[in-house]
Write an enzyme that holds these catalytic residues in place. Structure first.
Site, PDB file in Angstrom:
ATOM      1  CB  SER A  82      -0.903   0.001   1.233  1.00  0.00           C
ATOM      2  OG  SER A  82      -0.119  -0.206   2.395  1.00  0.00           O
ATOM      3  CB  THR A 184      -1.822   6.109   4.496  1.00  0.00           C
ATOM      4  OG1 THR A 184      -2.686   6.260   3.387  1.00  0.00           O
ATOM      5  CG2 THR A 184      -0.823   7.258   4.566  1.00  0.00           C
ATOM      6  CB  THR A 202      -0.575   6.097   0.575  1.00  0.00           C
ATOM      7  OG1 THR A 202      -1.398   4.960   0.320  1.00  0.00           O
ATOM      8  CG2 THR A 202      -1.191   7.306  -0.093  1.00  0.00           C
ATOM      9  NE  ARG A 212      -8.853   7.655  -4.017  1.00  0.00           N
ATOM     10  CZ  ARG A 212      -8.260   7.338  -2.864  1.00  0.00           C
ATOM     11  NH1 ARG A 212      -6.969   7.085  -2.821  1.00  0.00           N
ATOM     12  NH2 ARG A 212      -8.953   7.296  -1.757  1.00  0.00           N
ATOM     13  CB  THR A 235      -4.149   4.946   7.672  1.00  0.00           C
ATOM     14  OG1 THR A 235      -4.243   3.870   6.737  1.00  0.00           O
ATOM     15  CG2 THR A 235      -4.441   4.409   9.060  1.00  0.00           C
ATOM     16  N   GLY A 236      -6.890   5.107   5.924  1.00  0.00           N
ATOM     17  CA  GLY A 236      -8.248   4.604   5.723  1.00  0.00           C
ATOM     18  C   GLY A 236      -8.848   5.121   4.438  1.00  0.00           C
TER      19      GLY A 236
HETATM   20  N1  GLY Z   1      -5.872   6.879   2.811  1.00  0.00           N
HETATM   21  C1  GLY Z   1      -5.256   6.668   1.583  1.00  0.00           C
HETATM   22  C2  GLY Z   1      -6.122   6.832   0.426  1.00  0.00           C
HETATM   23  O1  GLY Z   1      -7.346   6.828   0.532  1.00  0.00           O
HETATM   24  O2  GLY Z   1      -5.590   6.953  -0.657  1.00  0.00           O
END
Ligand code: GLY
Length: 327
Positions: A82, A184, A202, A212, A235-236
């Site tokens: 990730s 992340t 990330t 995106r 993170t999430g």
């Molecule tokens: N939290 C990382 C993302 O949504 O890209």
């Protein structure tokens, strides 16, 4: 002149914030107003990042260097799917990396979004902070900026990431399956002078739409640092964290006297209230208040924080959030 040096000429060093309430917390939350170094990060792979950051601070390096070098450990690790080199690609099979870094004294920051072809996006984000009049540079412009600053263009997808993409395409020949995963690496460091910096890195959601961008490289969303109040990283689900300016909200609540855990708990409540998914969201935060109290919170089970205090780093399980009755 270095942009940060220029701006710091006019800046005043922040006085320490001394909170007087609510110092109890989860294991490892501690408290410090005595010059103790505190480092906190997301996920078990944050442990290596904390240790790298601690080495920098212990050898007299700067707080910005510490958070940058800390998160580079995960960017280089192909086992982490990730972040960085191991990160999974977008739905076109291209690795697009996001990273940001912020200085909580000068409020200088740098970020890159959807950067292709550079294995250490955090170094490019640092170069944006140091050398660009801008705060955020995206896509092809970010790659141009990186190559102009001397970064080599390299393969950014590990073999495992390529294989995972081939498996995904077999299952989703139209390349229209849902985006998944978003772990992340975010890291906040409080140095012995009370200075706070934060960094995030990330590869974003796997199989995302090209271009995106989630919360991680966006100031106030994926990270925020203010020497006067504290620092936070997230993170999430980036869309859900961004919807409420998650990291900024945590820091503002700490400024008003909340402990990190209370601030995060309130922010998780806010996410659940504002998201069409309610509490069925992946969102986790770690934070350090300016007095050294640290904490974490997570909407769901399975999240871990890595905390460094007294030169020792522990990975600690974070319990799932229970909707708060606090007003
Ligand atoms: N939290 C990382 C993302 O949504 O890209």
């Amino acid at each position: 002149m270095h942009r940060r040096e220029f701006l710091l000429k006019g800046a005043t060093a922040g006085a320490g914030f001394l909170a007087s309430t609510g110092l109890q917390g989860q294991e490892g939350s501690g408290s410090s107003n005595s010059g103790e170094v505190v480092i906190i990060s997301t996920w078990p792979f944050g442990k290596d990042a904390n240790q790298a950051a601690l080495e920098i601070l212990s050898s007299g390096g700067s707080c910005l260097d510490a958070v940058e070098k800390g998160v580079m450990t995960a960017e280089a690790n192909p086992a982490i799917q990730s972040v960085g080199f191991g990160g999974l690609p977008n739905r076109s099979g291209v690795g697009e990396l996001d990273a940001a870094i912020q200085d909580g004294r000068s409020f200088e920051s740098g970020a890159v979004c959807a950067l292709q072809g550079v294995r250490h996006p955090i170094q490019v984000a640092r170069a944006v902070l140091n050398h660009s009049p801008h705060l955020v540079i995206v896509g092809e412009g970010a790659r141009e900026f990186a190559t102009a600053r001397g970064f080599g263009v390299e393969e950014t997808l590990s073999d495992k990431a390529k294989e995972a993409y081939e498996r995904w395409v077999k299952k989703n020949p139209g390349k229209d399956g849902p985006a998944e995963g978003h772990d992340t690496l975010g890291l906040v460091a409080l140095d012995s002078t009370g200075h706070i910096c934060a960094a995030c890195t990330t590869s974003g959601m796997a199989w995302k739409h090209p271009g995106r961008v989630g919360d991680s490289p966006l100031l106030g969303h994926g990270l925020y640092a203010d020497d006067q109040a504290g620092g936070c990283v997230a993170t999430g689900d980036g869309e859900e964290i961004t919807r409420v300016c998650g990291s900024f909200l945590v820091v503002e609540k700490m400024r008003q006297g909340a402990t990190p855990e209370e601030a995060i708990s309130d922010t998780l409540d806010r996410i659940a209230q504002r998201s069409p998914k309610g509490s069925n969201v992946h969102a986790s935060f770690v934070a350090i208040r300016a007095d050294g109290v640290s904490g974490a919170g997570s909407m769901r089970q399975g999240f871990h924080q890595a905390v460094t205090r007294s030169n020792e780093t522990k990975v600690i399980t974070v319990p799932a959030h229970i909707e708060s009755t606090r007003k």
